[in-house]
Structures are given as structure tokens and as C-alpha cells.
Design a protein around this motif. Structure first.
Motif, PDB file in Angstrom:
ATOM      1  N   HIS A 102     -30.895  -5.606   9.989  1.00 10.42           N
ATOM      2  CA  HIS A 102     -29.035  -5.196   8.796  1.00 10.42           C
ATOM      3  C   HIS A 102     -28.518  -5.758   8.306  1.00 10.42           C
ATOM      4  O   HIS A 102     -28.208  -7.036   9.220  1.00 10.42           O
ATOM      5  N   TRP A 103     -28.045  -6.011   7.515  1.00  7.23           N
ATOM      6  CA  TRP A 103     -27.019  -6.723   6.108  1.00  7.23           C
ATOM      7  C   TRP A 103     -25.973  -6.040   6.126  1.00  7.23           C
ATOM      8  O   TRP A 103     -25.841  -4.811   5.892  1.00  7.23           O
ATOM      9  N   SER A 104     -25.309  -7.516   6.715  1.00  5.01           N
ATOM     10  CA  SER A 104     -23.891  -6.653   5.652  1.00  5.01           C
ATOM     11  C   SER A 104     -22.956  -7.814   5.367  1.00  5.01           C
ATOM     12  O   SER A 104     -23.635  -9.249   5.025  1.00  5.01           O
ATOM     13  N   LEU A 105     -21.447  -7.651   4.861  1.00  6.65           N
ATOM     14  CA  LEU A 105     -20.621  -8.689   3.897  1.00  6.65           C
ATOM     15  C   LEU A 105     -19.615  -9.340   4.814  1.00  6.65           C
ATOM     16  O   LEU A 105     -18.497  -7.990   5.111  1.00  6.65           O
ATOM     17  N   LEU A 115     -10.489 -11.467   7.272  1.00  7.52           N
ATOM     18  CA  LEU A 115     -11.063 -11.029   6.559  1.00  7.52           C
ATOM     19  C   LEU A 115     -11.323  -9.663   6.690  1.00  7.52           C
ATOM     20  O   LEU A 115     -10.977  -9.283   7.679  1.00  7.52           O
ATOM     21  N   HIS A 116     -12.351  -9.415   5.290  1.00  8.60           N
ATOM     22  CA  HIS A 116     -12.645  -8.355   5.667  1.00  8.60           C
ATOM     23  C   HIS A 116     -14.002  -8.288   5.597  1.00  8.60           C
ATOM     24  O   HIS A 116     -15.328  -9.164   4.837  1.00  8.60           O
ATOM     25  N   SER A 117     -14.386  -7.253   6.541  1.00 11.46           N
ATOM     26  CA  SER A 117     -16.329  -6.310   6.937  1.00 11.46           C
ATOM     27  C   SER A 117     -16.233  -5.762   5.963  1.00 11.46           C
ATOM     28  O   SER A 117     -15.706  -4.286   5.630  1.00 11.46           O
ATOM     29  N   TYR A 118     -18.174  -5.262   5.456  1.00 12.06           N
ATOM     30  CA  TYR A 118     -18.344  -4.283   4.226  1.00 12.06           C
ATOM     31  C   TYR A 118     -19.735  -4.169   4.839  1.00 12.06           C
ATOM     32  O   TYR A 118     -20.661  -4.605   4.681  1.00 12.06           O
ATOM     33  N   ASP A 119     -19.444  -2.830   5.878  1.00 15.17           N
ATOM     34  CA  ASP A 119     -20.702  -2.692   6.667  1.00 15.17           C
ATOM     35  C   ASP A 119     -21.514  -1.052   6.437  1.00 15.17           C
ATOM     36  O   ASP A 119     -20.577  -0.507   6.230  1.00 15.17           O
ATOM     37  N   PRO A 123     -20.136   0.357  13.215  1.00 19.45           N
ATOM     38  CA  PRO A 123     -20.101  -1.039  13.194  1.00 19.45           C
ATOM     39  C   PRO A 123     -20.711  -1.882  13.561  1.00 19.45           C
ATOM     40  O   PRO A 123     -20.691  -2.931  14.801  1.00 19.45           O
ATOM     41  N   CYS A 124     -22.373  -1.655  12.993  1.00 18.86           N
ATOM     42  CA  CYS A 124     -23.158  -2.304  13.706  1.00 18.86           C
ATOM     43  C   CYS A 124     -23.120  -3.361  13.755  1.00 18.86           C
ATOM     44  O   CYS A 124     -23.980  -4.668  14.556  1.00 18.86           O
ATOM     45  N   ASN A 125     -22.279  -4.299  12.609  1.00 13.85           N
ATOM     46  CA  ASN A 125     -23.125  -6.038  12.649  1.00 13.85           C
ATOM     47  C   ASN A 125     -21.369  -6.629  13.325  1.00 13.85           C
ATOM     48  O   ASN A 125     -20.916  -7.445  12.405  1.00 13.85           O
ATOM     49  N   GLU A 126     -20.983  -5.671  14.206  1.00 13.30           N
ATOM     50  CA  GLU A 126     -19.259  -6.693  14.472  1.00 13.30           C
ATOM     51  C   GLU A 126     -19.485  -8.265  15.390  1.00 13.30           C
ATOM     52  O   GLU A 126     -18.743  -8.445  14.480  1.00 13.30           O
ATOM     53  N   PRO A 150     -12.605  -4.033   8.594  1.00 15.32           N
ATOM     54  CA  PRO A 150     -12.992  -3.372   8.297  1.00 15.32           C
ATOM     55  C   PRO A 150     -12.812  -2.410   6.989  1.00 15.32           C
ATOM     56  O   PRO A 150     -11.844  -1.845   7.627  1.00 15.32           O
ATOM     57  N   VAL A 151     -13.273  -2.486   5.694  1.00 15.00           N
ATOM     58  CA  VAL A 151     -13.014  -2.113   4.659  1.00 15.00           C
ATOM     59  C   VAL A 151     -14.399  -0.536   3.897  1.00 15.00           C
ATOM     60  O   VAL A 151     -15.121  -0.485   4.888  1.00 15.00           O
ATOM     61  N   GLU A 152     -13.563   0.333   4.296  1.00 14.29           N
ATOM     62  CA  GLU A 152     -14.380   2.193   4.431  1.00 14.29           C
ATOM     63  C   GLU A 152     -15.507   2.335   3.294  1.00 14.29           C
ATOM     64  O   GLU A 152     -14.753   1.658   1.780  1.00 14.29           O
TER      65      GLU A 152
END
Length: 213
Positions: A102-105, A115-119, A123-126, A150-152
Motif C-alpha cells: 500500500h502506497w500513501s503520501l 506534516l500531512h498524510s494523504y492516504d 489509517p492503513c499506513n499510519e 491526515p488530510v481527507e
């Protein structure tokens, strides 16, 4: 005797793409790491300034797997200090365990305090996101790891879509940055999933250009 390497489809900048990489652009296929690398290189190459870093998946994996002081990799990893925006493609197998599906940003901006996460499967890649955040903060010389917010974004529907979401969101971020914005006002699934066709078209244009010169 080892089997011969398959003929490459395109060699451009630091990326070499093979027919198997091109096949991964088909609907429902898992994008290969080489396609993700190409996408980062293509977008970064189109930016007029060098204050944006799209950290390649291989470099992110190396950074996360390194168990000593990550600053020892200075000169191996791309320079992060002085960058206004850093986008990292993070895989759930990035680290010493390897593997992953699984990939996320993870995105850093110098003007922000987090920092911001885009998944697309949050929350698979938390867990890998937190590890990547710690490593990045070490490289930046930030003593305390920044929070990861996290960003929706639209959720993927198929199991193999995480790569195209990561690529589509990366392109949206880069496009917004070029327009002087932190990110697009809204994230539309329709234009996120168009990224496969865009990449295929760009690859063929580059191939035609290389063969005509």
C-alpha cells in the motif's frame, strides 16, 4: 546461464521503463515502482524552481530501513534542507521488513508546523508514516518529530489503486504549488484516477521524441 534482460521501453533521465512497467498502467494493475519513480521525475522536471523535492520511493525505503543515524546518509539521499515542500511516497513495507502492498503520501512544507498524510485507505499506513516522519525530521534537524495530520481524500475502491491515488494526489499538490497554493481546494476522484492515462501518454510522447532525434 541467466536469462537476458527484457528490452527496455524507455530510458529517460534516471528512469528506465520496461514493457512490464508499461503494462502496469492498464486498468486494475498494480503500478510498478519504476512507474512511480518516473512520475516523480516527470513532475519535478517540469517545476521551474528547485525548492520542491519529490522523494523517490527507493530513497524513502532506504531512509526508513536505515537503523543508524539517518544523517549518515548525507550525500546518498537527496538534500532536504532548504526545500519549501517535500513529498514522500511511503509504502507499508518501507523499512527493514520489506514487502508491502500500500502506497500513501507524507508531505512537509517549510511554512507549516506539522506534516500531512494523504492516504486513500486511511489509517492503513499510519505506522510507516510515523516512522517516515521521524526520519525526515532527523534529516531536517528538527529535534522533536512533527505531528502527522491526515488530510481527507477520496477513498480507493479497488485493491490495486493506491499507487494511482498517490501519483494523482502528488500531481495535484505540484500543480497547486505552481499556482502559489498549498493544495487544491478539493480532491476529486475523477481527476485523480486519470493519472494512469496521463502517464501512459507522457511516456509515449517521450519515446517518440527520443526516437526522432
Amino acid at each position: 546461464m541467466s536469462a537476458p534482460l527484457e528490452n527496455h521501453h524507455l530510458s529517460w533521465k534516471d528512469v528506465t521503463l520496461y514493457p512490464s512497467d508499461i503494462s502496469s498502467l492498464g486498468p486494475g494493475e498494480w503500478l510498478t515502482d519504476a512507474i512511480l519513480e518516473f512520475h516523480c521525475q516527470f513532475l519535478e522536471d517540469a517545476l521551474p524552481e528547485s525548492d520542491v523535492l519529490l522523494m523517490r520511493p527507493a530513497m524513502v525505503a532506504l531512509m526508513m530501513a536505515y537503523e543508524s543515524d539517518v544523517r549518515e546518509l548525507d550525500g546518498v539521499l537527496p538534500r532536504v534542507k532548504g526545500k519549501e515542500m517535500i513529498v514522500m511516497m511511503v509504502n507499508d513495507g518501507s523499512g527493514k521488513e520489506g514487502g508491502g502492498s500500500h502506497w500513501s503520501l507524507l508531505v512537509y512544507t517549510a511554512a507549516g508546523t506539522s506534516l500531512h498524510s494523504y492516504d486513500s485507505l486511511h489509517p492503513c499506513n499510519e505506522r510507516p508514516m510515523r516512522l517516515a516522519a521521524r526520519r525526515l525530521c532527523d534529516l531536517l534537524g528538527i529535534a522533536e518529530p512533527l505531528d502527522v495530520i491526515p488530510v481527507e481524500v477520496p477513498l480507493q475502491e479497488g485493491a490495486s489503486e493506491c499507487g494511482e491515488y498517490a501519483c494523482g494526489i502528488t500531481e495535484g499538490l505540484v500543480r497547486a504549488w505552481a499556482e502559489g497554493k498549498q493544495e487544491p481546494g478539493t480532491w476529486e476522484k475523477e481527476w485523480i484516477v486519470q493519472v494512469r492515462e496521463k502517464m501512459a501518454s507522457r511516456i509515449e510522447e517521450l519515446k517518440e521524441s527520443s526516437t526522432s532525434t
